[in-house]
Design an enzyme around this catalytic site. Structure first.
Site, short mmCIF file in Angstrom:
data_model
loop_
_atom_site.label_atom_id
_atom_site.label_comp_id
_atom_site.label_asym_id
_atom_site.label_seq_id
_atom_site.Cartn_x
_atom_site.Cartn_y
_atom_site.Cartn_z
CE LYS A 141 -2.01 -1.13 3.92
NZ LYS A 141 -1.33 -2.43 4.23
NE ARG B 97 -3.91 -1.33 10.29
CZ ARG B 97 -2.85 -0.84 9.67
NH1 ARG B 97 -2.86 0.37 9.19
NH2 ARG B 97 -1.78 -1.58 9.53
P1 ADP Z 1 2.20 -1.83 3.27
O1 ADP Z 1 2.23 -0.32 3.22
O2 ADP Z 1 0.99 -2.40 2.61
O3 ADP Z 1 2.43 -2.38 4.64
P2 ADP Z 1 4.78 -1.65 1.84
O4 ADP Z 1 4.46 -0.78 0.68
O5 ADP Z 1 5.56 -1.07 2.95
O6 ADP Z 1 3.42 -2.35 2.38
O7 ADP Z 1 5.53 -2.95 1.27
C1 ADP Z 1 5.96 -3.99 2.16
C2 ADP Z 1 7.33 -4.51 1.69
O8 ADP Z 1 7.17 -5.22 0.46
C3 ADP Z 1 8.36 -3.42 1.42
O9 ADP Z 1 9.63 -3.91 1.80
C4 ADP Z 1 8.27 -3.21 -0.09
O10 ADP Z 1 9.53 -2.75 -0.61
C5 ADP Z 1 7.94 -4.60 -0.58
N1 ADP Z 1 7.09 -4.62 -1.79
C6 ADP Z 1 6.08 -3.75 -2.12
N2 ADP Z 1 5.52 -4.09 -3.29
C7 ADP Z 1 6.18 -5.22 -3.72
C8 ADP Z 1 6.07 -6.05 -4.89
N3 ADP Z 1 5.17 -5.81 -5.85
N4 ADP Z 1 6.92 -7.11 -4.96
C9 ADP Z 1 7.83 -7.35 -3.99
N5 ADP Z 1 7.98 -6.61 -2.89
C10 ADP Z 1 7.18 -5.54 -2.75
P1 ADP Z 2 1.37 -2.10 7.85
O1 ADP Z 2 0.35 -1.64 6.86
O2 ADP Z 2 2.70 -2.38 7.27
O3 ADP Z 2 0.83 -3.20 8.72
P2 ADP Z 2 1.22 0.44 9.33
O4 ADP Z 2 2.42 1.30 9.30
O5 ADP Z 2 0.04 0.86 8.55
O6 ADP Z 2 1.70 -1.01 8.94
O7 ADP Z 2 0.74 0.24 10.84
C1 ADP Z 2 1.63 -0.11 11.85
C2 ADP Z 2 0.89 -0.19 13.19
O8 ADP Z 2 0.34 1.11 13.50
C3 ADP Z 2 -0.31 -1.13 13.20
O9 ADP Z 2 0.07 -2.47 13.51
C4 ADP Z 2 -1.16 -0.50 14.32
O10 ADP Z 2 -0.63 -0.79 15.59
C5 ADP Z 2 -0.94 0.99 14.09
N1 ADP Z 2 -1.94 1.57 13.16
C6 ADP Z 2 -1.68 2.18 11.97
N2 ADP Z 2 -2.81 2.62 11.38
C7 ADP Z 2 -3.83 2.28 12.22
C8 ADP Z 2 -5.24 2.45 12.19
N3 ADP Z 2 -5.85 3.05 11.14
N4 ADP Z 2 -5.97 1.95 13.23
C9 ADP Z 2 -5.38 1.36 14.28
N5 ADP Z 2 -4.05 1.16 14.37
C10 ADP Z 2 -3.26 1.62 13.37
#
Ligand code: ADP
Ligand code: ADP
Ligand code: ZN
Length: 215
Positions: free
Chosen positions: A13, A88
């Site tokens: 995302k 979320r």
């Molecule tokens: P989110 O915001 O949904 O938690 P991230 O954008 O931070 O996810 O991506 C999670 C991890 O996966 C990062 O280390 C990112 O570089 C990697 N990643 C994102 N898109 C891809 C893809 N299409 N293929 C492989 N790795 C990816």
């Molecule tokens: P990812 O998408 O990689 O799981 P985020 O950076 O979005 O990670 O979120 C990391 C942490 O921050 C979550 O595990 C939660 O503890 C908190 N968090 C982020 N966004 C929210 C939300 N909208 N509601 C509740 N907790 C949140």
């Protein structure tokens, strides 16, 4: 235009949101990034966030909604936003609908990134992030520069998030299934959800996203 990027932790995302901000002329609003910034500041609120984040639990809705309310009142978010990692829970989605409605807006499109659990764990555990600007890297798929200097902001603070361990990600995924997945049904009822395959090269996923947005 208000767009919501939906998907499990590690689905891509944040990576995709950053690629779309210029094109859509709308800021990325990522509650996780905002909470990490608050935590960095050392404030009491930041400490409160950390209690939940470190354990992989969702931060309580009232705190998250207050954060979003303030963020949406800033000038750069007046014309639309790309929401990433928010809402979320269903109460968060309802609060967002009400906030946007009060500004004469609504979520126009929800794009759900479909990524299987096996890929999620590998992505999360290999993720590295820039503490200064939020730029994301992956040890295998998008390695951080060997000199440790961030390509986006030239900062030198590329780290592994402390909740990006196999243990914490399993709790995060459970929370996602129990509390976050129902958010999709909330928007599906309005017919604005498009599910796309989130597996494959970054650019391929971006192309699918653009198509889903009709661009
Ligand atoms: P989110 O915001 O949904 O938690 P991230 O954008 O931070 O996810 O991506 C999670 C991890 O996966 C990062 O280390 C990112 O570089 C990697 N990643 C994102 N898109 C891809 C893809 N299409 N293929 C492989 N790795 C990816
Ligand atoms: P990812 O998408 O990689 O799981 P985020 O950076 O979005 O990670 O979120 C990391 C942490 O921050 C979550 O595990 C939660 O503890 C908190 N968090 C982020 N966004 C929210 C939300 N909208 N509601 C509740 N907790 C949140
Ligand atoms: Zn950076």
């Amino acid at each position: 235009m208000d767009i919501l990027l939906f998907g499990p932790p590690g689905a891509g995302k944040g990576t995709q949101a950053k690629l779309l901000t210029e094109e859509l002329r709308a800021p990325q609003i990522a509650t996780g990034d905002m909470m990490r910034a608050e935590r960095q500041s050392g404030s009491e609120l930041g400490k409160k966030f950390d209690e939940y984040m470190s354990a992989g639990k969702l931060v309580p809705d009232d705190l998250v909604i207050e954060l979003i309310r303030k963020r949406l009142s800033q000038d750069d978010a007046k014309g639309g936003a790309i929401f990433d990692g928010f809402p979320r829970t269903v109460p968060q989605a309802e609060a967002l609908d009400a906030l946007l409605a009060s500004m004469g807006r609504q979520i126009d499109r929800v794009i759900a990134l479909d990524v299987p659990l096996s890929a999620i764990v590998e992505r999360v555990v290999g993720r590295r992030v820039c503490l200064d600007c939020g730029q994301t890297y992956h040890v295998s798929y998008n390695p951080p520069p060997s000199d440790g200097v961030c390509v986006s902001c030239k900062g030198k603070n590329i780290v592994q998030r402390k909740d990006d361990t196999e243990e914490v990600v399993s709790t995060r995924f459970e929370q996602y299934e129990a509390m976050t997945q129902p958010v999709l049904a909330h928007y599906q009822a309005r017919g604005i959800v498009k599910v796309i395959d989130g597996v494959g090269e970054l650019e391929a996923v971006t192309a699918r996203l653009r198509e889903a947005l009709g661009r």
